[in-house]
Design a protein around this motif. Structure first.
Motif, short mmCIF file in Angstrom:
data_model
loop_
_atom_site.label_atom_id
_atom_site.label_comp_id
_atom_site.label_asym_id
_atom_site.label_seq_id
_atom_site.Cartn_x
_atom_site.Cartn_y
_atom_site.Cartn_z
N VAL A 51 0.88 -1.12 0.02
CA VAL A 51 -0.22 0.03 0.02
C VAL A 51 0.95 1.25 -0.06
CG1 VAL A 51 -2.09 1.03 1.05
CG2 VAL A 51 -1.81 -1.23 1.46
N LYS A 52 1.39 1.54 -1.41
CA LYS A 52 2.31 2.71 -1.18
C LYS A 52 1.50 3.91 -1.15
CE LYS A 52 5.94 0.01 -3.53
NZ LYS A 52 5.16 -1.32 -3.49
N SER A 53 0.31 3.89 -1.94
CA SER A 53 -0.58 5.02 -1.69
C SER A 53 -2.12 4.50 -1.79
CB SER A 53 -0.40 5.84 -3.30
OG SER A 53 -1.03 5.29 -4.04
N MET A 54 -3.12 5.26 -1.45
CA MET A 54 -4.32 4.73 -1.18
C MET A 54 -5.20 6.08 -1.31
SD MET A 54 -6.02 2.55 1.57
CE MET A 54 -7.82 2.68 2.32
N THR A 55 -6.20 5.81 -1.97
CA THR A 55 -7.48 6.85 -1.84
C THR A 55 -8.80 6.21 -1.52
OG1 THR A 55 -8.01 6.81 -4.25
CG2 THR A 55 -6.42 8.67 -3.39
N ALA A 56 -9.58 6.61 -0.86
CA ALA A 56 -10.94 6.04 -0.60
C ALA A 56 -12.02 7.05 0.03
CB ALA A 56 -10.59 4.77 0.61
N ASN A 57 -13.03 6.64 -0.07
CA ASN A 57 -14.17 7.12 1.03
C ASN A 57 -14.24 6.25 2.00
OD1 ASN A 57 -14.86 8.83 -1.45
ND2 ASN A 57 -16.19 7.32 -2.25
N PHE A 58 -14.68 7.10 3.14
CA PHE A 58 -14.79 6.42 4.45
C PHE A 58 -16.20 6.90 5.17
CE2 PHE A 58 -12.99 10.53 5.60
CZ PHE A 58 -13.65 10.65 6.74
N SER A 59 -16.56 6.05 6.08
CA SER A 59 -17.59 6.03 6.99
C SER A 59 -17.33 5.78 8.67
CB SER A 59 -18.81 5.27 6.61
OG SER A 59 -20.11 5.52 7.63
N GLN A 60 -17.10 6.75 9.44
CA GLN A 60 -16.62 6.38 10.65
C GLN A 60 -17.94 6.63 11.64
OE1 GLN A 60 -13.67 9.51 10.64
NE2 GLN A 60 -14.49 10.16 12.13
N THR A 61 -17.89 5.68 12.59
CA THR A 61 -18.80 5.82 13.81
C THR A 61 -18.24 5.70 14.93
OG1 THR A 61 -20.42 4.94 12.05
CG2 THR A 61 -20.85 5.02 14.61
N THR A 62 -18.45 6.75 15.75
CA THR A 62 -17.98 6.38 17.25
C THR A 62 -19.12 6.17 18.32
OG1 THR A 62 -16.15 8.01 16.87
CG2 THR A 62 -16.69 7.81 19.18
N LYS A 63 -18.78 5.40 19.20
CA LYS A 63 -19.95 5.03 19.96
C LYS A 63 -19.16 4.87 21.49
CE LYS A 63 -22.73 1.99 16.83
NZ LYS A 63 -23.12 1.02 16.68
N GLY A 64 -20.12 4.80 22.36
CA GLY A 64 -19.33 4.82 23.98
C GLY A 64 -19.02 6.02 24.33
N GLY A 65 -18.53 6.07 25.78
CA GLY A 65 -17.94 7.19 26.43
C GLY A 65 -19.28 8.22 26.62
N PHE A 93 -19.94 10.84 25.12
CA PHE A 93 -20.37 11.77 23.97
C PHE A 93 -21.50 11.28 22.94
CE2 PHE A 93 -15.86 12.78 25.26
CZ PHE A 93 -16.08 14.00 25.71
N GLY A 94 -21.83 9.94 23.52
CA GLY A 94 -22.88 9.29 22.51
C GLY A 94 -22.25 8.84 21.53
N SER A 95 -23.30 8.62 20.42
CA SER A 95 -22.86 7.90 19.10
C SER A 95 -23.02 9.00 18.13
CB SER A 95 -23.87 6.89 18.56
OG SER A 95 -23.51 6.49 17.60
N HIS A 96 -21.87 9.17 17.02
CA HIS A 96 -21.77 10.08 16.09
C HIS A 96 -21.33 9.45 14.83
CE1 HIS A 96 -22.00 13.32 18.87
NE2 HIS A 96 -21.34 12.51 19.76
N THR A 97 -21.77 9.77 13.64
CA THR A 97 -21.52 9.17 12.29
C THR A 97 -21.10 10.00 11.44
OG1 THR A 97 -22.91 7.30 12.53
CG2 THR A 97 -22.00 7.79 10.45
N GLN A 131 -14.35 5.17 24.19
CA GLN A 131 -15.19 5.34 22.99
C GLN A 131 -14.60 4.30 22.02
OE1 GLN A 131 -16.35 9.82 22.40
NE2 GLN A 131 -13.96 9.70 22.56
N THR A 132 -15.36 3.79 21.14
CA THR A 132 -14.83 2.90 19.91
C THR A 132 -15.18 3.37 18.54
OG1 THR A 132 -15.13 0.81 21.07
CG2 THR A 132 -15.41 0.68 19.15
N THR A 133 -14.29 3.75 17.87
CA THR A 133 -14.59 4.24 16.66
C THR A 133 -14.23 3.24 15.42
OG1 THR A 133 -13.61 6.46 17.45
CG2 THR A 133 -13.74 5.89 14.87
N SER A 134 -15.35 3.08 14.64
CA SER A 134 -15.13 2.29 13.68
C SER A 134 -15.29 3.03 12.15
CB SER A 134 -16.42 1.37 13.43
OG SER A 134 -16.53 0.59 14.52
N ILE A 135 -14.27 2.52 11.33
CA ILE A 135 -13.78 3.21 10.06
C ILE A 135 -14.13 2.26 8.98
CG2 ILE A 135 -12.37 4.73 8.71
CD1 ILE A 135 -10.92 5.12 11.52
N LYS A 136 -15.00 2.29 7.97
CA LYS A 136 -15.10 1.41 6.97
C LYS A 136 -14.66 2.17 5.83
CE LYS A 136 -18.88 -1.40 9.05
NZ LYS A 136 -20.31 -2.03 8.78
#
Length: 217
Positions: free
Chosen positions: A48-62, A64-68, A184-189
């Motif tokens: 993976v010398k370079s990479m572009t992508a779209n992402f969706s990230q969700t943070t839960k817990g703590g 601060f509640g849940s945020h996407t 907090q747990t942050t998920s990134i797809k």
């Protein structure tokens, strides 16, 4: 400030339980040795010398509640990084190897700082940094030796997160999960992943517009 990517990403619903489901199909899965896990992860990341992508990230817990959030990202070795969160909480994070910029549009504020003490033990190191530093900064584990799923634990007592998981599909990073010290747990797809294409140098530079409040740290 990279933490904001990784915690609200990079600079995200990386509940350890989620990647464990991806990486382990049975309770009898054989775990790779630490040396083998490090080697296997390095063999994937070196491609993976370079990479572009779209992402969706969700943070839960703590507290601060849940945020996407969603947006686009680009990385290129060595140490070039761009993370653009769009929507109501628009934020741009750009690192060019020497300087890290964090621009918050709603605050009309940009923070400028050296990358020397920002990337070494953060998730950004995995995709944009020096691969030789991974073993020095992380304990690398591979819960199932037959699956390209890894859990990394920072060796530094000052790290802002407890562990980081990363999963690959067809050689592409497709998911990262970060558990931070705030509970907090942050998920990134990642989607629309393009690996090893040419990325314009302008993607890794930032000049604040006139009127933007610049804070140097």
């Amino acid at each position: 400030m990279l933490k904001k990517i990784l915690t609200p990403v990079l600079t995200t619903a990386l509940i350890v339980g989620t990647p464990l489901t991806i990486g382990m199909t049975t309770a009898q899965a054989k775990e790779a040795s630490q040396a083998t896990a490090s080697k296997n992860l390095n063999n994937l990341l070196v491609n993976v010398k370079s990479m572009t992508a779209n992402f969706s990230q969700t943070t839960k817990g703590g507290k601060f509640g849940s945020h996407t959030f969603s947006g686009s990202m680009a990385v290129q070795r060595p140490n070039q990084f761009r993370w653009h969160t769009t929507g109501s909480a628009e934020q741009l994070i750009v690192a060019n190897g020497n300087t890290l910029w964090v621009y918050d549009k709603d605050l009309n504020q940009a923070t400028k700082q050296s990358t020397s003490n920002q990337v070494g033990d953060t998730p950004a190191l995995l995709l944009s940094g020096d691969l030789s530093k991974i073993s020095a900064n992380f304990k690398v584990t591979q819960p199932n030796a037959s699956k390209n799923y890894f859990v990394l634990y920072p060796k530094s007592s000052n790290a802002s997160f407890k562990n980081l998981s990363i999963s690959f599909n067809s050689g592409n990073p497709v998911m990262m999960v970060l558990n931070d010290n705030l509970g907090q747990t942050t998920s990134i797809k990642f989607s629309n992943v393009k690996r090893n294409g040419k990325i314009a140098s302008s993607q890794f530079s930032f000049t604040p517009d006139k009127g933007v409040d610049v804070i140097e740290q």
